[in-house]
Write an enzyme that holds these catalytic residues in place. Structure first.
Site, PDB file in Angstrom:
ATOM      1  N   CYS A  86      45.282  35.531  29.880  1.00  0.00           N
ATOM      2  CA  CYS A  86      44.225  35.221  28.930  1.00  0.00           C
ATOM      3  C   CYS A  86      44.281  36.184  27.744  1.00  0.00           C
ATOM      4  CB  CYS A  86      42.879  35.344  29.658  1.00  0.00           C
ATOM      5  SG  CYS A  86      41.449  35.463  28.593  1.00  0.00           S
ATOM      6  N   GLU A  87      44.284  35.636  26.558  1.00  0.00           N
ATOM      7  CA  GLU A  87      44.373  36.498  25.382  1.00  0.00           C
ATOM      8  C   GLU A  87      43.057  37.213  25.083  1.00  0.00           C
ATOM      9  OE1 GLU A  87      43.698  33.618  21.527  1.00  0.00           O
ATOM     10  OE2 GLU A  87      45.672  33.577  22.473  1.00  0.00           O
ATOM     11  N   HIS A  88      41.987  36.819  25.745  1.00  0.00           N
ATOM     12  CA  HIS A  88      40.692  37.477  25.516  1.00  0.00           C
ATOM     13  C   HIS A  88      40.491  38.701  26.407  1.00  0.00           C
ATOM     14  CE1 HIS A  88      39.400  33.216  24.191  1.00  0.00           C
ATOM     15  NE2 HIS A  88      39.879  33.894  23.174  1.00  0.00           N
ATOM     16  N   HIS A  89      40.989  38.635  27.662  1.00  0.00           N
ATOM     17  CA  HIS A  89      40.774  39.736  28.595  1.00  0.00           C
ATOM     18  C   HIS A  89      42.071  40.275  29.207  1.00  0.00           C
ATOM     19  CE1 HIS A  89      36.971  37.400  28.619  1.00  0.00           C
ATOM     20  NE2 HIS A  89      36.446  38.608  28.553  1.00  0.00           N
ATOM     21  N   GLN A 127      44.089  28.248  27.481  1.00  0.00           N
ATOM     22  CA  GLN A 127      44.686  27.074  28.128  1.00  0.00           C
ATOM     23  C   GLN A 127      44.803  25.889  27.186  1.00  0.00           C
ATOM     24  OE1 GLN A 127      43.344  26.298  32.126  1.00  0.00           O
ATOM     25  NE2 GLN A 127      43.728  24.117  31.918  1.00  0.00           N
ATOM     26  N   HIS A 155      41.321  30.899  36.093  1.00  0.00           N
ATOM     27  CA  HIS A 155      41.287  32.000  35.136  1.00  0.00           C
ATOM     28  C   HIS A 155      40.643  33.221  35.780  1.00  0.00           C
ATOM     29  CE1 HIS A 155      42.227  29.592  31.388  1.00  0.00           C
ATOM     30  NE2 HIS A 155      42.130  28.678  32.339  1.00  0.00           N
ATOM     31  N   CYS A 157      39.846  35.885  34.497  1.00  0.00           N
ATOM     32  CA  CYS A 157      38.837  36.522  33.652  1.00  0.00           C
ATOM     33  C   CYS A 157      37.434  36.055  34.026  1.00  0.00           C
ATOM     34  CB  CYS A 157      39.116  36.261  32.169  1.00  0.00           C
ATOM     35  SG  CYS A 157      39.163  34.526  31.712  1.00  0.00           S
TER      36      CYS A 157
END
Length: 198
Positions: A86-89, A127, A155, A157
């Protein structure tokens, strides 16, 4: 390691020092025995997890076969297991991709479809973007009558932090060409991949 990886703006030593900084920030001592080699291990793991940045997934689709006796029906490769982040976490995304296309005059080796999935998955992702990238790569390179991609993934995250909801998966799809325009083609593809089967 590829030439691209060697020319990155951050050196391996800098990356390892960043890991040491995170260990310190978390309250650990990066000099203790169990953590001495952790920065090297983490950087080596990142080289594997994110090797997609050193690949052009479209390259896998350039070698095609035309001698298929006029075959022009749907081709589906389902249950392509993948790992992404995940590019956020920066937490893992673990799932399965299902890829289908209707060829015009040429087909590609099925392992190449799995390599396209991996090429995009081994990058920081969301995704929805991953699903679209796979579909558009196949469409732009093979020029088939239609392309369908469905991804079902968990996910970490949201399973190991935040709302802590285990057993939850997210399903995304991208339909192009005949998969979008013809309900029968879309329905056949969705039946083949059986997203609802567990």
């Amino acid at each position: 390691m590829s030439d691209d990886a060697k020319s990155r703006p951050v050196s391996r030593e800098q990356a390892e020092e960043a890991v040491r900084t995170l260990l310190l920030w978390s309250g650990e001592d990066p000099k203790r025995e169990g953590l001495l080699d952790t920065p090297k291990r983490v950087v080596k793991a990142y080289s594997d997890w994110f090797r997609g940045y050193d690949e052009d997934p479209a390259e896998y689709l350039r070698r095609t076969f035309e001698e298929v006796a006029g075959y022009d029906e749907m081709i589906v490769l389902r249950d392509i297991e993948f790992e992404s982040h995940c590019e956020h976490h920066m937490a893992p995304i673990i799932g399965r991709a299902h890829v289908g296309y209707v060829p015009k005059d040429r087909v590609v080796g099925i392992s190449k479809l799995a390599r396209v999935v991996d090429g995009f998955a081994r990058r920081f992702q969301v995704q929805e973007k991953l699903t679209a990238q796979i579909a558009h790569c196949i469409e732009d390179t093979l020029r088939p009558r239609g392309v369908g991609v469905v991804i079902d993934a968990s996910h970490e995250c949201m399973t190991t932090r935040g709302v802590h909801k285990r057993g939850v998966s997210m399903v995304t799809s991208q339909m192009l060409g005949s998969f979008r325009e013809d309900p029968r083609t879309r329905s056949e593809f969705l039946r083949f991949v059986g997203v609802d089967r567990r």
